[in-house]
Design an enzyme around this catalytic site. Structure first.
Site, PDB file in Angstrom:
ATOM      1  N   LYS A 255       0.859  -1.191   0.000  1.00  0.00           N
ATOM      2  CA  LYS A 255       0.000   0.000   0.000  1.00  0.00           C
ATOM      3  C   LYS A 255       0.887   1.231   0.000  1.00  0.00           C
ATOM      4  CE  LYS A 255      -4.521   0.737   0.343  1.00  0.00           C
ATOM      5  NZ  LYS A 255      -5.498  -0.185  -0.231  1.00  0.00           N
TER       6      LYS A 255
ATOM      7  N   GLY B 180     -23.281   4.895   2.001  1.00  0.00           N
ATOM      8  CA  GLY B 180     -22.302   5.290   0.990  1.00  0.00           C
ATOM      9  C   GLY B 180     -22.882   4.993  -0.374  1.00  0.00           C
TER      10      GLY B 180
ATOM     11  N   GLY C 250     -21.333   5.926  -3.343  1.00  0.00           N
ATOM     12  CA  GLY C 250     -20.263   6.287  -4.273  1.00  0.00           C
ATOM     13  C   GLY C 250     -20.084   5.136  -5.241  1.00  0.00           C
ATOM     14  N   ASN C 251     -18.855   4.916  -5.677  1.00  0.00           N
ATOM     15  CA  ASN C 251     -18.615   3.850  -6.662  1.00  0.00           C
ATOM     16  C   ASN C 251     -19.116   2.509  -6.153  1.00  0.00           C
ATOM     17  OD1 ASN C 251     -16.768   1.477  -7.380  1.00  0.00           O
ATOM     18  ND2 ASN C 251     -16.474   2.841  -9.105  1.00  0.00           N
TER      19      ASN C 251
ATOM     20  N   GLY D 181     -20.974   1.629  -3.407  1.00  0.00           N
ATOM     21  CA  GLY D 181     -22.371   1.580  -2.966  1.00  0.00           C
ATOM     22  C   GLY D 181     -23.338   1.577  -4.134  1.00  0.00           C
ATOM     23  N   TYR D 182     -23.070   2.423  -5.135  1.00  0.00           N
ATOM     24  CA  TYR D 182     -23.971   2.496  -6.288  1.00  0.00           C
ATOM     25  C   TYR D 182     -23.987   1.163  -7.036  1.00  0.00           C
ATOM     26  CZ  TYR D 182     -25.546   3.043 -11.022  1.00  0.00           C
ATOM     27  OH  TYR D 182     -26.184   2.831 -12.210  1.00  0.00           O
TER      28      TYR D 182
HETATM   29  P1  NAD Z   1     -16.390   6.894  -3.198  1.00  0.00           P
HETATM   30  O1  NAD Z   1     -15.594   8.087  -2.823  1.00  0.00           O
HETATM   31  O2  NAD Z   1     -16.786   6.685  -4.622  1.00  0.00           O
HETATM   32  O3  NAD Z   1     -17.745   6.833  -2.354  1.00  0.00           O
HETATM   33  C1  NAD Z   1     -17.783   6.992  -0.986  1.00  0.00           C
HETATM   34  C2  NAD Z   1     -19.229   7.290  -0.588  1.00  0.00           C
HETATM   35  O4  NAD Z   1     -19.264   7.386   0.837  1.00  0.00           O
HETATM   36  C3  NAD Z   1     -19.768   8.609  -1.126  1.00  0.00           C
HETATM   37  O5  NAD Z   1     -21.112   8.439  -1.494  1.00  0.00           O
HETATM   38  C4  NAD Z   1     -19.676   9.546   0.072  1.00  0.00           C
HETATM   39  O6  NAD Z   1     -20.653  10.577   0.023  1.00  0.00           O
HETATM   40  C5  NAD Z   1     -19.993   8.556   1.180  1.00  0.00           C
HETATM   41  N1  NAD Z   1     -19.564   9.055   2.494  1.00  0.00           N
HETATM   42  C6  NAD Z   1     -18.481   9.780   2.819  1.00  0.00           C
HETATM   43  N2  NAD Z   1     -18.504  10.087   4.120  1.00  0.00           N
HETATM   44  C7  NAD Z   1     -19.618   9.519   4.609  1.00  0.00           C
HETATM   45  C8  NAD Z   1     -20.221   9.472   5.888  1.00  0.00           C
HETATM   46  N3  NAD Z   1     -19.662  10.096   6.919  1.00  0.00           N
HETATM   47  N4  NAD Z   1     -21.364   8.789   6.029  1.00  0.00           N
HETATM   48  C9  NAD Z   1     -21.940   8.165   4.971  1.00  0.00           C
HETATM   49  N5  NAD Z   1     -21.447   8.187   3.757  1.00  0.00           N
HETATM   50  C10 NAD Z   1     -20.303   8.851   3.574  1.00  0.00           C
HETATM   51  O7  NAD Z   1     -15.533   5.652  -2.647  1.00  0.00           O
HETATM   52  P2  NAD Z   1     -15.652   4.132  -3.074  1.00  0.00           P
HETATM   53  O8  NAD Z   1     -14.639   3.853  -4.123  1.00  0.00           O
HETATM   54  O9  NAD Z   1     -17.073   3.795  -3.305  1.00  0.00           O
HETATM   55  O10 NAD Z   1     -15.123   3.405  -1.749  1.00  0.00           O
HETATM   56  C11 NAD Z   1     -15.959   3.209  -0.620  1.00  0.00           C
HETATM   57  C12 NAD Z   1     -15.275   2.251   0.338  1.00  0.00           C
HETATM   58  O11 NAD Z   1     -15.009   1.032  -0.334  1.00  0.00           O
HETATM   59  C13 NAD Z   1     -13.925   2.708   0.885  1.00  0.00           C
HETATM   60  O12 NAD Z   1     -13.772   2.186   2.192  1.00  0.00           O
HETATM   61  C14 NAD Z   1     -12.930   2.024  -0.035  1.00  0.00           C
HETATM   62  O13 NAD Z   1     -11.665   1.849   0.585  1.00  0.00           O
HETATM   63  C15 NAD Z   1     -13.638   0.688  -0.222  1.00  0.00           C
HETATM   64  N6  NAD Z   1     -13.199  -0.029  -1.402  1.00  0.00           N
HETATM   65  C16 NAD Z   1     -13.333   0.508  -2.652  1.00  0.00           C
HETATM   66  C17 NAD Z   1     -12.941  -0.235  -3.755  1.00  0.00           C
HETATM   67  C18 NAD Z   1     -13.143   0.307  -5.140  1.00  0.00           C
HETATM   68  O14 NAD Z   1     -12.920  -0.458  -6.097  1.00  0.00           O
HETATM   69  N7  NAD Z   1     -13.607   1.537  -5.315  1.00  0.00           N
HETATM   70  C19 NAD Z   1     -12.358  -1.509  -3.601  1.00  0.00           C
HETATM   71  C20 NAD Z   1     -12.235  -2.039  -2.316  1.00  0.00           C
HETATM   72  C21 NAD Z   1     -12.670  -1.283  -1.226  1.00  0.00           C
END
Ligand code: NAD
Length: 436
Positions: A111, A230, A232-233, A235-236
């Site tokens: 990392k 959440g 974001g990516n 959650g959606y």
């Molecule tokens: P993102 O930035 O696209 O989305 C994050 C979402 O969380 C957003 O909707 C944001 O508004 C929301 N958020 C932020 N603060 C918040 C709060 N206090 N309460 C509720 N919602 C809140 O990020 P992502 O890529 O969707 O990643 C989300 C999680 O998944 C992270 O922990 C990331 O490490 C993990 N993750 C992501 C991936 C990936 O491929 N993107 C892979 C493995 C793990």
């Protein structure tokens, strides 16, 4: 050692205690392997100098922790955040080792991180910082050595700048580099990225949900209610794929709050609405665009405590902790964020018979498609979207089947089951290599 790295070491020691009995006659080598796994192989750190738009120079602390490469090249994202610490990247690199092992992909764990608030930088400054980091890493990474990817606040564009800088840096150093594209994943499609990468993490979680629903005898999918923190990516895409398979997504939230729709909401329309209004909680309206007129607004805390079948934390770490864990009413928690449940909350959930699917398995669809991206780069042959999804499905399903078998056999919780598989795979490889 900060709490996060202490936490990673404590987890490893708990697992080792259970596993040790299976290494009769080889205890000494087993203990040596565990001791080595308590620390990363190496942590690189530096101060990066970047010229800002006003002509001044600013220094940024940067790290790359390479935890273990017994099973293959180190693999892990790069995080840009003002709160990045050395101990945090050490812990995250350890968890990457387990994540790759539990899914069975041939990588170790690493990392990287830079202490920076990227929102305070212009695009040009961000590019300079990213290039400086790639130059620093150029002799420490590579397709067969360590393969970085995006993480919090890093994007495909940032990977593109880094690939470009890396390629120039290795050429200048006269190093042989047959395929620079394979040195990074999460790249844009135009620059060697993979089809399906955007949705892979959310989809991987839903593939796990499907198998879990079979095990739990949940036959009528529309009766299975899901709340997602959440939007974001991750959650959606979780919401979209769950909805497409007939599950009922009743609540989603973002940092500004959430919305609850007992009849189930339409993820695509909700996303369109969020794009227009900036927040999902604005989406309870009668506008044609959004179909959630019966929605109620709710806070993130309320969302976590909803009476649903499946709770999906997909935002931040540590959101389920000792003060709210007892209030969780979901039957199942699928950890799509990294580290959303604290160790104290873990115990409370287990006591209350909440079934937990841990992050190292649930969100491993992302790193799995990163692996596919690397394979495609190395062979110079690119797969269709359908091929990528066809290859992701059995890997996620096998990983879940393994977890379930170990959980049943040893009567342990989901997290322990995943860790038992992961640590065993890494230790076995280290023992085969010898030299302990
Ligand atoms: P993102 O930035 O696209 O989305 C994050 C979402 O969380 C957003 O909707 C944001 O508004 C929301 N958020 C932020 N603060 C918040 C709060 N206090 N309460 C509720 N919602 C809140 O990020 P992502 O890529 O969707 O990643 C989300 C999680 O998944 C992270 O922990 C990331 O490490 C993990 N993750 C992501 C991936 C990936 O491929 N993107 C892979 C493995 C793990």
């Amino acid at each position: 050692m900060s709490n996060q790295h202490q936490h990673a070491v404590a987890q490893l020691r708990r697992v080792a205690k259970l596993l040790r009995q299976d290494y009769a006659g080889r205890e000494q080598q087993f203990d040596a392997a565990i001791k080595r796994l308590e620390k990363p192989d190496v942590v690189h750190e530096t101060m990066l100098s970047v010229k800002l738009a006003d002509g001044s120079t600013k220094k940024f602390k940067a790290f790359r922790s390479q935890h273990n490469n017994a099973r293959g090249p180190y693999k892990g994202g790069i995080r840009y955040h003002q709160y990045v610490t050395k101990e945090e990247v050490m812990a995250l690199s350890t968890w990457m080792t387990w994540k790759c092992a539990v899914t069975g992909i041939p990588y170790g764990g690493s990392k990287g991180g830079i202490v920076v608030n990227p929102k305070e930088l212009s695009q040009v400054e961000l590019e300079r910082l990213s290039r400086a980091y790639a130059r620093f890493l150029s002799d420490k990474i590579g397709p067969w050595l360590d393969v970085p990817a995006p993480d919090v606040n890093t994007t495909g564009q940032i990977m593109a700048w880094m690939v470009d800088e890396y390629q120039q840096a290795v050429a200048k150093k006269g190093l042989v580099q047959e395929n620079p594209l394979g040195a990074f994943t999460g790249k844009p499609l135009e620059l060697g990225g993979s089809q399906g990468r955007d949705e892979a993490t959310g989809l991987g979680g839903v593939l796990v949900l499907e198998k879990l629903a079979e095990k739990l005898g949940w036959q009528r999918k529309k009766d299975v209610t899901i709340a997602i923190q959440g939007f974001g990516n991750v959650g959606y895409w979780f919401a979209k794929h769950a909805d497409a398979r007939g599950y009922r997504v009743v609540a989603v939230s973002d940092s500004k709050g959430g919305v609850y729709v007992p009849e189930g909401l339409n993820p695509e329309k909700t996303l369109e609405c969020k794009r227009d209004t900036g927040r999902v909680s604005e989406c309870r309206c009668t506008d044609e665009k959004c179909d959630i007129e019966n929605g109620e607004e709710l806070t993130n805390e309320q969302l976590l405590e909803l009476e649903v079948d499946v709770l999906v934390p997909a935002a931040l770490e540590d959101v389920i902790h000792q003060d709210n864990a007892a209030k969780i009413k979901a039957k199942v928690v699928i950890e799509m964020a990294n580290g959303p449940v604290t160790p104290e909350a873990d115990e409370i959930l287990a006591k209350n018979k909440v079934l937990l699917i841990p992050d190292i398995l649930a969100n491993s669809g992302g790193v799995t498609v990163s692996y596919f991206e690397w394979v495609q780069n190395l062979q110079g042959y690119y797969w269709s979207h359908a091929e990528v999804i066809d290859k992701l499905k059995p890997l996620m399903e096998d990983a879940f089947a393994q977890l379930w078998a170990i959980k049943e056999k040893h009567q342990v919780d989901g997290r322990m089951a995943a860790y038992l598989t992961a640590v065993r795979r890494v230790v076995d490889t280290m023992l085969l290599r010898g030299g302990l």
